[in-house]
Design a protein around this motif. Structure first.
Motif, PDB file in Angstrom:
ATOM      1  N   LYS B 323     -28.354  32.643  -1.774  1.00 28.63           N
ATOM      2  CA  LYS B 323     -27.356  32.154  -2.366  1.00 28.63           C
ATOM      3  C   LYS B 323     -27.320  30.668  -2.694  1.00 28.63           C
ATOM      4  O   LYS B 323     -27.969  30.155  -1.986  1.00 28.63           O
ATOM      5  N   MET B 324     -26.838  30.365  -4.079  1.00 25.79           N
ATOM      6  CA  MET B 324     -27.052  28.969  -4.369  1.00 25.79           C
ATOM      7  C   MET B 324     -25.682  28.348  -4.562  1.00 25.79           C
ATOM      8  O   MET B 324     -24.717  29.060  -4.700  1.00 25.79           O
ATOM      9  N   PHE B 325     -25.783  27.101  -4.586  1.00 28.14           N
ATOM     10  CA  PHE B 325     -24.487  26.399  -5.006  1.00 28.14           C
ATOM     11  C   PHE B 325     -24.946  25.294  -5.979  1.00 28.14           C
ATOM     12  O   PHE B 325     -26.084  24.720  -5.803  1.00 28.14           O
ATOM     13  N   ILE B 326     -24.192  25.184  -6.766  1.00 33.52           N
ATOM     14  CA  ILE B 326     -24.521  24.005  -7.838  1.00 33.52           C
ATOM     15  C   ILE B 326     -23.196  23.347  -8.029  1.00 33.52           C
ATOM     16  O   ILE B 326     -22.182  23.915  -8.494  1.00 33.52           O
ATOM     17  N   ARG B 327     -23.228  22.037  -7.851  1.00 35.01           N
ATOM     18  CA  ARG B 327     -21.829  21.144  -7.862  1.00 35.01           C
ATOM     19  C   ARG B 327     -21.748  20.875  -9.440  1.00 35.01           C
ATOM     20  O   ARG B 327     -22.622  20.793 -10.215  1.00 35.01           O
ATOM     21  N   TYR B 328     -20.444  20.627  -9.656  1.00 33.04           N
ATOM     22  CA  TYR B 328     -20.225  20.097 -10.972  1.00 33.04           C
ATOM     23  C   TYR B 328     -19.057  18.949 -10.621  1.00 33.04           C
ATOM     24  O   TYR B 328     -18.512  18.772  -9.959  1.00 33.04           O
ATOM     25  N   SER B 329     -18.930  18.280 -12.043  1.00 33.23           N
ATOM     26  CA  SER B 329     -17.689  17.078 -11.927  1.00 33.23           C
ATOM     27  C   SER B 329     -16.961  17.823 -13.025  1.00 33.23           C
ATOM     28  O   SER B 329     -17.109  18.243 -13.798  1.00 33.23           O
ATOM     29  N   TYR B 330     -15.481  17.266 -12.954  1.00 34.85           N
ATOM     30  CA  TYR B 330     -14.535  18.049 -13.642  1.00 34.85           C
ATOM     31  C   TYR B 330     -13.323  17.029 -13.755  1.00 34.85           C
ATOM     32  O   TYR B 330     -13.009  16.292 -12.812  1.00 34.85           O
ATOM     33  N   ASP B 331     -13.088  16.740 -14.986  1.00 41.23           N
ATOM     34  CA  ASP B 331     -11.714  15.753 -14.989  1.00 41.23           C
ATOM     35  C   ASP B 331     -10.440  16.369 -14.891  1.00 41.23           C
ATOM     36  O   ASP B 331     -10.287  17.380 -15.824  1.00 41.23           O
ATOM     37  N   MET B 332      -9.758  16.001 -14.112  1.00 36.07           N
ATOM     38  CA  MET B 332      -8.311  16.598 -13.851  1.00 36.07           C
ATOM     39  C   MET B 332      -7.272  15.752 -14.601  1.00 36.07           C
ATOM     40  O   MET B 332      -7.667  14.289 -14.634  1.00 36.07           O
ATOM     41  N   ILE B 333      -6.348  16.191 -15.113  1.00 38.94           N
ATOM     42  CA  ILE B 333      -5.358  15.229 -15.622  1.00 38.94           C
ATOM     43  C   ILE B 333      -4.092  15.110 -14.542  1.00 38.94           C
ATOM     44  O   ILE B 333      -3.722  16.254 -14.082  1.00 38.94           O
ATOM     45  N   GLY B 334      -4.055  13.982 -14.215  1.00 42.98           N
ATOM     46  CA  GLY B 334      -2.694  13.934 -13.061  1.00 42.98           C
ATOM     47  C   GLY B 334      -1.664  12.877 -13.949  1.00 42.98           C
ATOM     48  O   GLY B 334      -2.010  12.671 -15.346  1.00 42.98           O
ATOM     49  N   ASP B 335      -0.650  12.633 -13.243  1.00 38.73           N
ATOM     50  CA  ASP B 335       0.340  11.810 -13.958  1.00 38.73           C
ATOM     51  C   ASP B 335       0.389  10.754 -12.952  1.00 38.73           C
ATOM     52  O   ASP B 335       0.441  10.730 -11.506  1.00 38.73           O
ATOM     53  N   ILE B 336       1.158   9.604 -13.352  1.00 42.57           N
ATOM     54  CA  ILE B 336       1.152   8.372 -12.671  1.00 42.57           C
ATOM     55  C   ILE B 336       2.395   8.405 -11.537  1.00 42.57           C
ATOM     56  O   ILE B 336       2.304   7.999 -10.614  1.00 42.57           O
ATOM     57  N   SER B 337       3.288   9.307 -11.998  1.00 43.67           N
ATOM     58  CA  SER B 337       4.480   9.764 -11.048  1.00 43.67           C
ATOM     59  C   SER B 337       3.962  10.227  -9.540  1.00 43.67           C
ATOM     60  O   SER B 337       4.325  10.070  -8.475  1.00 43.67           O
ATOM     61  N   GLN B 338       2.561  11.052  -9.640  1.00 45.93           N
ATOM     62  CA  GLN B 338       1.981  11.478  -8.462  1.00 45.93           C
ATOM     63  C   GLN B 338       1.648  10.622  -7.759  1.00 45.93           C
ATOM     64  O   GLN B 338       1.547  10.266  -6.456  1.00 45.93           O
ATOM     65  N   PHE B 339       0.709   9.790  -8.406  1.00 45.12           N
ATOM     66  CA  PHE B 339       0.087   8.445  -7.849  1.00 45.12           C
ATOM     67  C   PHE B 339       1.150   7.582  -7.073  1.00 45.12           C
ATOM     68  O   PHE B 339       0.982   7.162  -6.070  1.00 45.12           O
TER      69      PHE B 339
END
Lengths: 81, 348
Positions: B323-339
């Motif tokens: 069984k293998m795993f391969i990581r990846y990076s991914y751009d999520m979009i958030g909102d300043i209101s969450q921050f």
């Protein structure tokens, strides 16, 4: 020389060593030799089989087979390596 | 079978190129067929990606770094517990483990379960004690010395051949080829992680890792070995594959039996071309690649939660090899209101 028992090889020549996680791509002749090794054939028997099938001189055949087996041994794929 | 509803707090939501184990732990819990978890994320920083990933964390609270003082830290946990009625906390970061282990009874008094190594187990496997640990339990460990001053470094030439590994107290390791490089890395690591800095004999070979879970009575509940296939410049696994190595499993079971290890652990081992195994590190927690073990058939986060609740578990007896795993990076979009909400209120 015998291939380690858990080494998996598929028809297209992809070989997987579950002990190390390494994988290898073999050409058709490589697959053929591996199959002979898996069947427990001796080097002499494999040489005879290949000689019958391919138009190759004895010296080149022998040299290539032993090179290939040495490589299998180097990668720790043989039972008594 | 009806799933058990549990409120589980998880730290280590920093799913960056130096990923924390929080997100893979949560994925394991979400895939459990025994637990229906409400996940409470505990975050140290506002931008830990796990806070913003959809479908993983139900509610996030900011918590102070343990170094600020355990009283303040525990006050915050009590506040969160009053609101969320926590059943279990899974701390996932090395730097916070000491505080959680010390607070085990207090947390238990609040009804919060943990399943962590004892303080003795935690300390005897520390990087600075690992060589003695190996001698005590009969495991090969590369010769290593704790260094706390420049004077110690000068004496190294009598005891080591170069290159040597120079390691931080909690994280990071560098290969040094001479004394000057050792001094450079000593300064870098001690300013980042504190003292001691550990100098370790360098063993050539292939690094293999095992994620395991001990029940505290000597039984190995889970163990899955993996080889890293792709490593980042920080030395983190970006890809890996489960392997079949009985020797690794035997080393793991022996170690858990002899130490009566309680909780999760990651063993970092070098396998030499001669077939020798050298233990180079024990991380006393779940590693970031634990989701590979879940995918291979051993849901370690689920088992850890059940053990924390005092359940008796049968050991997993198999896992899928290859069984293998391969990581990846991914751009999520958030909102300043969450921050804003997290920054101003400390929760989201």
């Amino acid at each position: 020389m015998k291939l380690k028992s858990n080494i998996a090889i598929s028809e297209n020549g992809f070989m997987f060593d579950p002990y190390t996680g390494d994988s290898y791509n073999l050409n058709n002749t490589g697959v053929e030799i591996i199959k002979h090794l898996k069947a427990g054939k001796t080097n002499e028997e494999i040489l005879a089989e290949l000689k019958q099938k391919y138009d190759v001189d004895d010296l080149s055949l022998e040299q290539n087979l032993y090179d290939f087996i040495a490589m299998l041994s180097h990668y720790d794929l043989l039972e008594n390596a | 079978m009806e799933k058990e509803q549990l409120n589980i707090a998880v730290t280590g939501l920093n799913n960056t190129d130096n990923p924390g184990p929080g997100i893979p732990v949560i994925r394991g819990l979400r895939e459990s067929d025994k637990i229906d978890p409400r996940i409470i994320g505990l975050a140290y920083e506002n931008l830990e990606p796990g806070i913003y990933m959809k479908g993983l964390v139900d509610k996030t609270y900011q918590i102070p770094y343990p170094k600020i003082g355990s009283d303040i830290f525990l006050e915050r946990i009590k506040y969160i517990n009053d609101k969320e009625k926590l059943d279990v906390i899974i701390p996932n970061l090395d730097a916070e483990l000491y505080t959680f282990i010390k607070a085990e009874k207090e947390l238990s008094g609040l009804g919060i379960h943990t399943f962590l190594p004892t303080l003795e187990q935690f300390e005897e496997r520390s990087k600075s004690n690992l060589y003695e640990f190996g001698q005590k339990y009969g495991i090969k460990v590369p010769f290593s010395k704790s260094v706390t001053s420049f004077l110690d470094i000068k004496n190294l030439v009598h005891e080591f051949d170069f290159p040597v590994l120079v390691k931080g107290k909690f994280y990071d390791a560098y290969l040094a080829y001479n004394l000057e490089q050792v001094i450079g890395y000593y300064n870098k690591l001690s300013s980042k992680w504190g003292l001691p800095v550990i100098v370790q004999e360098f063993i050539r070979g292939t690094e293999v890792n095992v994620v395991a879970l001990g029940d505290g009575e000597g039984e190995t509940i889970a163990a899955v070995p993996m080889r890293k296939q792709y490593i980042t410049d920080k030395g983190k696994a970006w890809g890996g594959i489960t392997i079949q190595d009985e020797n690794l499993l035997k080393i793991t079971r022996d170690l858990i039996r002899k130490t009566k290890w309680r909780g999760a652990m990651e063993l970092e081992i070098i396998k030499t071309s001669g077939g020798q195994y050298y233990l180079i590190e024990i991380n006393p927690r779940i590693p970031a690649w634990v989701y590979l073990a879940v995918a291979a058939g051993q849901n370690i986060p689920e088992a850890l939660v059940l053990l924390a609740l005092g359940r008796k578990l049968k050991p997993f007896n198999s896992y899928e090899v290859g069984k293998m795993f391969i990581r990846y990076s991914y751009d999520m979009i958030g909102d300043i209101s969450q921050f804003e909400q997290l920054s101003m209120n400390g929760e989201l």
